[in-house]
Design a protein around this motif. Structure first.
Motif, PDB file in Angstrom:
ATOM      1  N   ARG A 223       0.948  -1.329  -0.152  1.00  0.00           N
ATOM      2  CA  ARG A 223      -0.112  -0.097  -0.057  1.00  0.00           C
ATOM      3  C   ARG A 223       0.735   1.343  -0.040  1.00  0.00           C
ATOM      4  N   ASP A 224       2.027   1.002   0.571  1.00  0.00           N
ATOM      5  CA  ASP A 224       2.912   2.374   0.765  1.00  0.00           C
ATOM      6  C   ASP A 224       3.822   2.693  -0.503  1.00  0.00           C
ATOM      7  N   GLU A 225       4.052   1.668  -1.442  1.00  0.00           N
ATOM      8  CA  GLU A 225       4.524   1.900  -2.481  1.00  0.00           C
ATOM      9  C   GLU A 225       4.157   2.840  -3.433  1.00  0.00           C
ATOM     10  N   GLU A 226       4.854   3.924  -3.563  1.00  0.00           N
ATOM     11  CA  GLU A 226       4.268   5.158  -4.472  1.00  0.00           C
ATOM     12  C   GLU A 226       4.097   4.615  -5.909  1.00  0.00           C
ATOM     13  N   TYR A 227       5.030   3.921  -6.525  1.00  0.00           N
ATOM     14  CA  TYR A 227       4.873   3.481  -7.922  1.00  0.00           C
ATOM     15  C   TYR A 227       4.678   2.121  -8.234  1.00  0.00           C
ATOM     16  N   MET A 228       4.067   1.780  -9.203  1.00  0.00           N
ATOM     17  CA  MET A 228       3.838   0.580  -9.814  1.00  0.00           C
ATOM     18  C   MET A 228       5.008   0.096 -10.726  1.00  0.00           C
ATOM     19  N   TYR A 229       5.330  -1.234 -10.533  1.00  0.00           N
ATOM     20  CA  TYR A 229       6.645  -1.681 -11.328  1.00  0.00           C
ATOM     21  C   TYR A 229       6.420  -2.743 -12.180  1.00  0.00           C
ATOM     22  N   ASP A 230       7.318  -3.051 -13.199  1.00  0.00           N
ATOM     23  CA  ASP A 230       6.960  -3.782 -14.108  1.00  0.00           C
ATOM     24  C   ASP A 230       7.687  -5.390 -13.594  1.00  0.00           C
ATOM     25  N   TYR A 231       6.792  -6.368 -13.757  1.00  0.00           N
ATOM     26  CA  TYR A 231       7.402  -7.700 -13.489  1.00  0.00           C
ATOM     27  C   TYR A 231       7.304  -8.594 -14.610  1.00  0.00           C
ATOM     28  N   TRP A 232       8.076  -9.442 -14.982  1.00  0.00           N
ATOM     29  CA  TRP A 232       8.222 -10.429 -16.122  1.00  0.00           C
ATOM     30  C   TRP A 232       8.359 -11.898 -15.571  1.00  0.00           C
ATOM     31  N   GLY A 233       7.758 -12.827 -16.115  1.00  0.00           N
ATOM     32  CA  GLY A 233       7.928 -14.221 -16.076  1.00  0.00           C
ATOM     33  C   GLY A 233       8.956 -14.910 -16.726  1.00  0.00           C
ATOM     34  N   GLN A 234       9.473 -15.854 -16.410  1.00  0.00           N
ATOM     35  CA  GLN A 234      10.599 -16.444 -17.358  1.00  0.00           C
ATOM     36  C   GLN A 234      10.389 -17.042 -18.702  1.00  0.00           C
ATOM     37  N   GLY A 235       9.130 -17.098 -19.064  1.00  0.00           N
ATOM     38  CA  GLY A 235       8.890 -17.469 -20.376  1.00  0.00           C
ATOM     39  C   GLY A 235       8.565 -18.931 -20.534  1.00  0.00           C
ATOM     40  N   THR A 236       7.727 -19.159 -21.596  1.00  0.00           N
ATOM     41  CA  THR A 236       7.377 -20.667 -21.876  1.00  0.00           C
ATOM     42  C   THR A 236       7.338 -20.647 -23.384  1.00  0.00           C
ATOM     43  N   GLN A 237       8.056 -21.868 -23.833  1.00  0.00           N
ATOM     44  CA  GLN A 237       8.047 -21.831 -25.276  1.00  0.00           C
ATOM     45  C   GLN A 237       6.770 -22.503 -25.719  1.00  0.00           C
ATOM     46  N   VAL A 238       6.645 -21.944 -27.238  1.00  0.00           N
ATOM     47  CA  VAL A 238       5.305 -22.274 -27.837  1.00  0.00           C
ATOM     48  C   VAL A 238       5.998 -22.436 -29.360  1.00  0.00           C
ATOM     49  N   THR A 239       5.703 -23.801 -29.579  1.00  0.00           N
ATOM     50  CA  THR A 239       6.204 -24.235 -31.031  1.00  0.00           C
ATOM     51  C   THR A 239       5.040 -24.697 -31.918  1.00  0.00           C
ATOM     52  N   VAL A 240       4.969 -23.993 -32.965  1.00  0.00           N
ATOM     53  CA  VAL A 240       3.825 -24.554 -33.876  1.00  0.00           C
ATOM     54  C   VAL A 240       4.360 -25.106 -35.342  1.00  0.00           C
ATOM     55  N   SER A 241       4.092 -26.461 -35.356  1.00  0.00           N
ATOM     56  CA  SER A 241       4.920 -27.054 -36.544  1.00  0.00           C
ATOM     57  C   SER A 241       3.892 -26.929 -37.888  1.00  0.00           C
ATOM     58  N   SER A 242       4.367 -27.101 -38.894  1.00  0.00           N
ATOM     59  CA  SER A 242       3.604 -27.028 -40.019  1.00  0.00           C
ATOM     60  C   SER A 242       3.326 -28.112 -40.642  1.00  0.00           C
TER      61      SER A 242
END
Length: 122
Positions: A103-122
């Protein structure tokens, strides 16, 4: 400490579907915009879809009509339903959240996950 953990990636044939999930955990007071981004080797990370806390969405032109972003505010969760997948959708998909830890944090900050691989084969 805030963590964003993605799940649901994998290998799918063109035309298939996948559902990505992201769970945000840790010290979280409020969450603003959440989104999905993706990145391929040698390229910049690009926005796929974003959603505000009130549910307003926007999508990259390349995924409009095929992908749907949604969120569960009560559980700080984010989803991406991907249909009619194409080989060009192949990438690492990252979950993003703009949030305030206390509640006391003045600003909002960006957070990121580690990522997940999506592979689409033709």
């Amino acid at each position: 400490q805030v963590q964003l953990v993605e799940s649901g990636g994998g290998l799918v044939q063109a035309g298939g579907s996948l559902r990505l999930s992201c769970a945000a955990s840790g010290s979280i007071f409020s969450v603003g915009i959440m989104g999905w981004y993706r990145q391929t080797p040698g390229n910049k990370r690009e926005m796929v879809a974003r959603i505000t806390s009130s549910g307003s969405t926007n999508y990259a032109d390349s995924v409009k009509g095929r992908f749907t972003i949604s969120r569960d505010n009560a559980n700080n969760a984010l989803y991406l339903q991907m249909t009619s997948l194409k080989p060009e959708d192949t990438a690492v998909y990252y979950c993003y959240a703009n949030l305030r830890r206390t509640r006391d944090e003045e600003y909002m900050y960006d957070y990121w996950g580690q990522g997940t691989q999506v592979t689409v084969s033709s």
